[in-house]
Design a protein around this motif. Sequence first.
Motif, PDB file in Angstrom:
ATOM      1  N   PHE B 235       0.869  -1.177   0.000  1.00 52.88           N
ATOM      2  CA  PHE B 235       0.000   0.000   0.000  1.00 52.88           C
ATOM      3  C   PHE B 235       0.906   1.228   0.000  1.00 52.88           C
ATOM      4  O   PHE B 235       1.627   1.456   0.974  1.00 52.88           O
ATOM      5  N   LEU B 236       0.889   1.965  -1.099  1.00 55.21           N
ATOM      6  CA  LEU B 236       1.724   3.163  -1.198  1.00 55.21           C
ATOM      7  C   LEU B 236       0.858   4.377  -0.863  1.00 55.21           C
ATOM      8  O   LEU B 236       0.143   4.901  -1.719  1.00 55.21           O
ATOM      9  N   PHE B 237       0.900   4.755   0.412  1.00 55.32           N
ATOM     10  CA  PHE B 237       0.120   5.920   0.851  1.00 55.32           C
ATOM     11  C   PHE B 237       0.929   7.191   0.628  1.00 55.32           C
ATOM     12  O   PHE B 237       2.157   7.188   0.795  1.00 55.32           O
ATOM     13  N   HIS B 238       0.215   8.259   0.305  1.00 50.81           N
ATOM     14  CA  HIS B 238       0.873   9.564   0.274  1.00 50.81           C
ATOM     15  C   HIS B 238       1.582   9.769   1.615  1.00 50.81           C
ATOM     16  O   HIS B 238       1.012   9.522   2.683  1.00 50.81           O
ATOM     17  N   GLN B 239       2.827  10.236   1.534  1.00 48.75           N
ATOM     18  CA  GLN B 239       3.639  10.357   2.754  1.00 48.75           C
ATOM     19  C   GLN B 239       3.374  11.708   3.434  1.00 48.75           C
ATOM     20  O   GLN B 239       4.222  12.603   3.447  1.00 48.75           O
ATOM     21  N   GLY B 240       2.157  11.838   3.964  1.00 47.15           N
ATOM     22  CA  GLY B 240       1.775  13.085   4.633  1.00 47.15           C
ATOM     23  C   GLY B 240       2.669  13.372   5.819  1.00 47.15           C
ATOM     24  O   GLY B 240       3.166  14.483   6.005  1.00 47.15           O
ATOM     25  N   SER B 241       2.857  12.378   6.653  1.00 48.95           N
ATOM     26  CA  SER B 241       3.805  12.389   7.772  1.00 48.95           C
ATOM     27  C   SER B 241       3.899  10.939   8.227  1.00 48.95           C
ATOM     28  O   SER B 241       3.033  10.117   7.910  1.00 48.95           O
ATOM     29  N   LYS B 242       4.928  10.631   8.991  1.00 49.18           N
ATOM     30  CA  LYS B 242       5.047   9.261   9.510  1.00 49.18           C
ATOM     31  C   LYS B 242       3.833   8.941  10.392  1.00 49.18           C
ATOM     32  O   LYS B 242       3.298   7.834  10.352  1.00 49.18           O
ATOM     33  N   PHE B 243       3.393   9.939  11.127  1.00 52.89           N
ATOM     34  CA  PHE B 243       2.276   9.737  12.053  1.00 52.89           C
ATOM     35  C   PHE B 243       0.996   9.349  11.302  1.00 52.89           C
ATOM     36  O   PHE B 243       0.283   8.428  11.716  1.00 52.89           O
ATOM     37  N   ILE B 244       0.724  10.032  10.211  1.00 60.24           N
ATOM     38  CA  ILE B 244      -0.482   9.711   9.432  1.00 60.24           C
ATOM     39  C   ILE B 244      -0.363   8.310   8.832  1.00 60.24           C
ATOM     40  O   ILE B 244      -1.292   7.494   8.924  1.00 60.24           O
ATOM     41  N   VAL B 245       0.787   8.006   8.245  1.00 61.79           N
ATOM     42  CA  VAL B 245       0.941   6.695   7.591  1.00 61.79           C
ATOM     43  C   VAL B 245       0.886   5.571   8.629  1.00 61.79           C
ATOM     44  O   VAL B 245       0.239   4.541   8.415  1.00 61.79           O
ATOM     45  N   ASP B 246       1.544   5.772   9.769  1.00 63.59           N
ATOM     46  CA  ASP B 246       1.497   4.761  10.834  1.00 63.59           C
ATOM     47  C   ASP B 246       0.062   4.518  11.300  1.00 63.59           C
ATOM     48  O   ASP B 246      -0.359   3.377  11.520  1.00 63.59           O
ATOM     49  N   ASN B 247      -0.674   5.596  11.463  1.00 58.99           N
ATOM     50  CA  ASN B 247      -2.059   5.456  11.934  1.00 58.99           C
ATOM     51  C   ASN B 247      -2.965   4.824  10.889  1.00 58.99           C
ATOM     52  O   ASN B 247      -3.871   4.054  11.227  1.00 58.99           O
ATOM     53  N   LEU B 248      -2.729   5.130   9.614  1.00 63.49           N
ATOM     54  CA  LEU B 248      -3.508   4.470   8.554  1.00 63.49           C
ATOM     55  C   LEU B 248      -3.243   2.971   8.578  1.00 63.49           C
ATOM     56  O   LEU B 248      -4.160   2.151   8.459  1.00 63.49           O
ATOM     57  N   ARG B 249      -1.965   2.625   8.731  1.00 59.17           N
ATOM     58  CA  ARG B 249      -1.603   1.201   8.756  1.00 59.17           C
ATOM     59  C   ARG B 249      -2.294   0.484   9.922  1.00 59.17           C
ATOM     60  O   ARG B 249      -2.878  -0.586   9.737  1.00 59.17           O
ATOM     61  N   LYS B 250      -2.251   1.114  11.092  1.00 57.22           N
ATOM     62  CA  LYS B 250      -2.882   0.479  12.270  1.00 57.22           C
ATOM     63  C   LYS B 250      -4.383   0.375  12.081  1.00 57.22           C
ATOM     64  O   LYS B 250      -4.987  -0.657  12.369  1.00 57.22           O
ATOM     65  N   LYS B 251      -4.985   1.440  11.596  1.00 59.36           N
ATOM     66  CA  LYS B 251      -6.446   1.456  11.450  1.00 59.36           C
ATOM     67  C   LYS B 251      -6.910   0.389  10.458  1.00 59.36           C
ATOM     68  O   LYS B 251      -7.967  -0.216  10.631  1.00 59.36           O
ATOM     69  N   MET B 252      -6.112   0.147   9.422  1.00 59.60           N
ATOM     70  CA  MET B 252      -6.510  -0.822   8.397  1.00 59.60           C
ATOM     71  C   MET B 252      -6.000  -2.228   8.702  1.00 59.60           C
ATOM     72  O   MET B 252      -6.265  -3.158   7.941  1.00 59.60           O
ATOM     73  N   GLY B 253      -5.271  -2.373   9.809  1.00 58.04           N
ATOM     74  CA  GLY B 253      -4.778  -3.700  10.192  1.00 58.04           C
ATOM     75  C   GLY B 253      -3.764  -4.264   9.202  1.00 58.04           C
ATOM     76  O   GLY B 253      -3.743  -5.473   8.953  1.00 58.04           O
ATOM     77  N   LEU B 254      -2.925  -3.395   8.653  1.00 63.64           N
ATOM     78  CA  LEU B 254      -1.934  -3.835   7.661  1.00 63.64           C
ATOM     79  C   LEU B 254      -0.612  -4.166   8.343  1.00 63.64           C
ATOM     80  O   LEU B 254      -0.306  -3.655   9.431  1.00 63.64           O
ATOM     81  N   LEU B 255       0.166  -4.993   7.687  1.00 59.49           N
ATOM     82  CA  LEU B 255       1.480  -5.351   8.219  1.00 59.49           C
ATOM     83  C   LEU B 255       2.474  -4.234   7.906  1.00 59.49           C
ATOM     84  O   LEU B 255       2.379  -3.606   6.837  1.00 59.49           O
ATOM     85  N   PRO B 256       3.446  -4.032   8.786  1.00 66.52           N
ATOM     86  CA  PRO B 256       4.437  -2.972   8.506  1.00 66.52           C
ATOM     87  C   PRO B 256       5.112  -3.153   7.148  1.00 66.52           C
ATOM     88  O   PRO B 256       5.369  -2.171   6.442  1.00 66.52           O
ATOM     89  N   GLU B 257       5.361  -4.402   6.774  1.00 66.74           N
ATOM     90  CA  GLU B 257       6.060  -4.623   5.497  1.00 66.74           C
ATOM     91  C   GLU B 257       5.158  -4.349   4.280  1.00 66.74           C
ATOM     92  O   GLU B 257       5.640  -4.294   3.148  1.00 66.74           O
TER      93      GLU B 257
END
Lengths: 85, 315
Positions: B235-257
Amino acid sequence: MSDESKVLGKIRELVLDVVPSAVLSSEEDYDRPMSEIGIDSLDSMSFLLEVQEKFGVEVPDEAVDKLTSLRSIAAYVAKQQAEKS
Amino acid sequence: MARITAIASYVPGLYEDNLQKQEKFNVDREFILNKLGVRRVSRKGEAEDTSDMCVKAFHALPEEDRPERTDCIVVCTQNPDGGGIPHVSAIVHGKLGLEEDCACFDIALGCSGYVYSLSILQSFMESNGFATGLLFTADPYSKIIDPDDKNTAMLFGDAATVTVLKNGTDAGDGFLLDRFVFQTRGADWDALHNADGSLFMNGRAIFNFALTNVPVQVDRLLDMSGLETKDVDLFLFHQGSKFIVDNLRKKMGLLPEQVPMEIEQYGNTVSSSIPLLLELVLKEKDKRIIVMSGFGLGLSWASCLAIRDQSGLRG
């Protein structure tokens, strides 16, 4: 137990879920500014979004400046819920 | 069908070190590195303009990836040379010395711009029977950033990218663009805008917007495609900030990799952030199914599914 106390209990669970490093070791910590209990400005954004979603209340930008402590947030949520019901 | 066959980028060599701004903005090292995730922001040179950045991105393409002729040039930017008159794509066309049989136009979009521009260029190429198109992203926000604004001065960096799209059976290994979803919430445009020459950002409004809407849109895209999150390699998310991308990943239950991040060394580069990630992914041949999602200014959010296809490999 008052509505505000019930909300505060849920707020505690929520904050520890969103910001596990937050320091809540005494009753006074609920009155301290969030920055003093390990919740920075970005954490507080994330936490307030969770509060909005979990409690079904709106927290507009105008209210955020006054919500400096967890107790103030609990009071705000309890008031919003009471007005809705 | 058009496919992405190559990407190159240009990140200017000038930087502002965010760690030196700790006192000025009353933030600590932990906040800069682990929340914003931006150690330094890239800055273009004073004499360097948006078109120059595009040209440098083009020259970063390996020789074998540079098209012999180009049918179309698109530049996605909201900070063009000379206020946008003429369109930057024409200036780039001139600086690259390309043939006159080449269509050129700009697209004025921000963080959702790369996804939008891919769809526009793909359709434009197909409807006109074009074989090769170049999509540039270059949005040097340093032109409009107030260095004293904590919300933006530590976040946005300058960069440019070029994406090569090719049509045809000999187009080569690349990513086919399978499906798109576009959405807009114009009512909240003022959360992020140019206020009399300086960028203004309501960080909380943008964070809430992204966390509330992007997962829903990506789920919709996957539903339309009969896929689940576990089927997607990246999942290539727009890199708004690390905080936004980290939270999107957690909210969607995605793996860090599944959620790569490239923001630490140059910051949020607006429409260039997704192609900067995709440039790295193109080399990883085992990554076959990709979701790209851009969100921000507008407020606008757009997502697309890209599938690697090797059937057009040369030789």
